[in-house]
Design a protein around this motif. Structure first.
Motif, PDB file in Angstrom:
ATOM      1  N   ARG A 103      -8.656   5.256   1.688  1.00 19.26           N
ATOM      2  CA  ARG A 103      -7.418   5.970   2.006  1.00 19.26           C
ATOM      3  C   ARG A 103      -7.758   7.332   2.593  1.00 19.26           C
ATOM      4  O   ARG A 103      -8.472   8.127   1.977  1.00 19.26           O
ATOM      5  N   PRO A 113      -6.962   2.881  -3.982  1.00 22.97           N
ATOM      6  CA  PRO A 113      -8.028   2.513  -3.040  1.00 22.97           C
ATOM      7  C   PRO A 113      -9.400   2.705  -3.674  1.00 22.97           C
ATOM      8  O   PRO A 113      -9.539   3.317  -4.734  1.00 22.97           O
ATOM      9  N   THR A 120     -15.034  -6.254   0.825  1.00 18.77           N
ATOM     10  CA  THR A 120     -13.979  -5.451   1.433  1.00 18.77           C
ATOM     11  C   THR A 120     -13.678  -4.232   0.576  1.00 18.77           C
ATOM     12  O   THR A 120     -13.517  -4.335  -0.640  1.00 18.77           O
ATOM     13  N   TRP A 159     -11.215  -0.551   0.497  1.00 21.75           N
ATOM     14  CA  TRP A 159     -10.076   0.162   1.048  1.00 21.75           C
ATOM     15  C   TRP A 159     -10.340   1.651   0.944  1.00 21.75           C
ATOM     16  O   TRP A 159     -10.622   2.162  -0.136  1.00 21.75           O
ATOM     17  N   HIS A 175       0.836  -1.195   0.000  1.00 23.09           N
ATOM     18  CA  HIS A 175       0.000   0.000   0.000  1.00 23.09           C
ATOM     19  C   HIS A 175       0.876   1.252   0.000  1.00 23.09           C
ATOM     20  O   HIS A 175       1.044   1.915   1.023  1.00 23.09           O
ATOM     21  N   ASP A 230      -4.432   3.578   5.002  1.00 22.25           N
ATOM     22  CA  ASP A 230      -5.442   2.834   4.255  1.00 22.25           C
ATOM     23  C   ASP A 230      -6.267   1.981   5.211  1.00 22.25           C
ATOM     24  O   ASP A 230      -5.728   1.090   5.877  1.00 22.25           O
ATOM     25  N   TYR A 231      -7.544   2.273   5.275  1.00 23.66           N
ATOM     26  CA  TYR A 231      -8.465   1.548   6.159  1.00 23.66           C
ATOM     27  C   TYR A 231      -9.114   0.395   5.398  1.00 23.66           C
ATOM     28  O   TYR A 231      -9.656   0.592   4.303  1.00 23.66           O
ATOM     29  N   GLU A 232      -9.073  -0.775   5.995  1.00 22.25           N
ATOM     30  CA  GLU A 232      -9.744  -1.953   5.444  1.00 22.25           C
ATOM     31  C   GLU A 232     -11.111  -2.067   6.108  1.00 22.25           C
ATOM     32  O   GLU A 232     -11.203  -2.316   7.311  1.00 22.25           O
ATOM     33  N   SER A 284     -10.987  -6.345  10.810  1.00 24.44           N
ATOM     34  CA  SER A 284      -9.805  -5.472  10.770  1.00 24.44           C
ATOM     35  C   SER A 284      -9.859  -4.474  11.930  1.00 24.44           C
ATOM     36  O   SER A 284     -10.099  -3.285  11.712  1.00 24.44           O
TER      37      SER A 284
END
Length: 307
Positions: free
Chosen positions: A81, A37, A77, A79, A31, A124-126, A103
């Motif tokens: 950012r 994302p 899922t 992502w 990442h 970066d958030y999952e 997560s």
């Protein structure tokens, strides 16, 4: 990695070891700046006008308050950012109402589930909402008092058939605005002796509101929610207030059918008004009047606070 170097220099060797081990795993995606994302949120601190009052140091998401609507698909899922474009404040982002069991490091609670994002870095958030979590949520900063302006709607879209029929939907985000800056309010709340920040100056609808006696100007007018006659609308109410417990009703419309509360569908419940606390979300069905029933075309949402 650079963020970790700033925040935990004593753990740098351990951080390097973990990251190098992880990067050697099969199928790992790095990442960095080349990663694309699903959603990008950029957080800044700017001079901004809300409810006819201009303040410096307002924390915004993608240049606005509330921030942009984010839509995710249940069971998938995504992502997200988040860039911290501020010069001297840390940042995290919390996905209010979502279970982050998959997560937990992306839950956004600073120094609990993640290190804060330092100035001029990104994270970066999952985010993986389960299939049964379709509904209405919102995201907000979890640092200091930033959430009063740094927040936005988060909708998890159904993959299963929706149990209620409606033609269209509208999002109605409720938020507070104060005279003092975030820094002044936060300093008072943690002071000894405690210093009360004062009551909210106004409750905003989708970031807009007008104080009594103030003339219309940029960001100083009432929000407008456009609907058409003889249609059923799903109104997604989001209680993004910091303090206010809001009671509201819609002029000329005595039937609001509640179908969702805090991300879960409910049995239908007809009410004439709603009460929404901080963090709560409700979906209601509103059936608009037919063309023959319309004696007027403008109806006010009547709002009062009960702190």
């Amino acid at each position: 990695m650079r963020a970790l170097q700033r925040l935990c220099p004593a753990l740098l060797w351990a951080c390097n070891t973990i990251l190098l081990f992880h990067s050697a795993a099969a199928g790992t995606t790095v990442h960095d700046q080349t990663f694309v994302p699903n959603v990008i949120l950029r957080v800044t601190e700017e001079t901004y006008t809300r409810s006819c009052v201009t303040n410096a140091g307002v924390v915004l998401i993608n240049g606005s308050s509330p921030g942009p609507e984010v839509r995710l698909v249940a069971g998938k899922t995504s992502w997200i950012r988040v860039y911290n474009d501020m010069d001297d404040q840390n940042l995290t982002m919390h996905w209010h109402g979502l279970s982050m069991a998959v997560s937990p490091f992306a839950d956004g609670t600073p120094e609990a589930s993640q290190w804060p994002i330092p100035p001029h870095y990104f994270f970066d958030y999952e985010v993986h909402p389960e299939k049964e979590m379709a509904g209405t949520y919102f995201y907000h900063s979890h640092v200091g008092f930033q959430a009063v302006s740094a927040a936005g709607p988060l909708i998890v879209q159904d993959v299963e058939p929706i149990p209620y029929y409606y033609d269209e939907e509208r999002i109605i985000t409720l938020s507070d605005v104060f005279n003092e800056t975030d820094t002044e309010i936060e300093s008072g709340l943690v002071a000894n002796p405690f210093k009360w920040s004062g009551e909210t100056q106004n409750v905003l609808v989708n970031g807009q509101g007008q104080l009594a006696g103030m003339a219309n100007s940029s960001n100083c007018g009432l929000a407008t929610i456009n609907v058409e006659p003889n249609k059923t609308y799903r109104l997604r109410f989001i209680g993004s207030t910091a303090l206010s417990f809001v009671s509201l009703a819609i002029q000329g419309h005595d039937k609001l059918t509640i179908i969702e509360a805090d991300g879960s569908y409910t049995k239908p419940l007809d009410k004439k008004h709603l009460q929404i606390g901080s963090g709560q979300r409700f979906s209601v069905l509103l059936h608009t009047k037919s063309q023959k029933e319309l004696n007027e075309t403008q109806f006010y949402i009547q709002i009062e606070t009960r702190e």
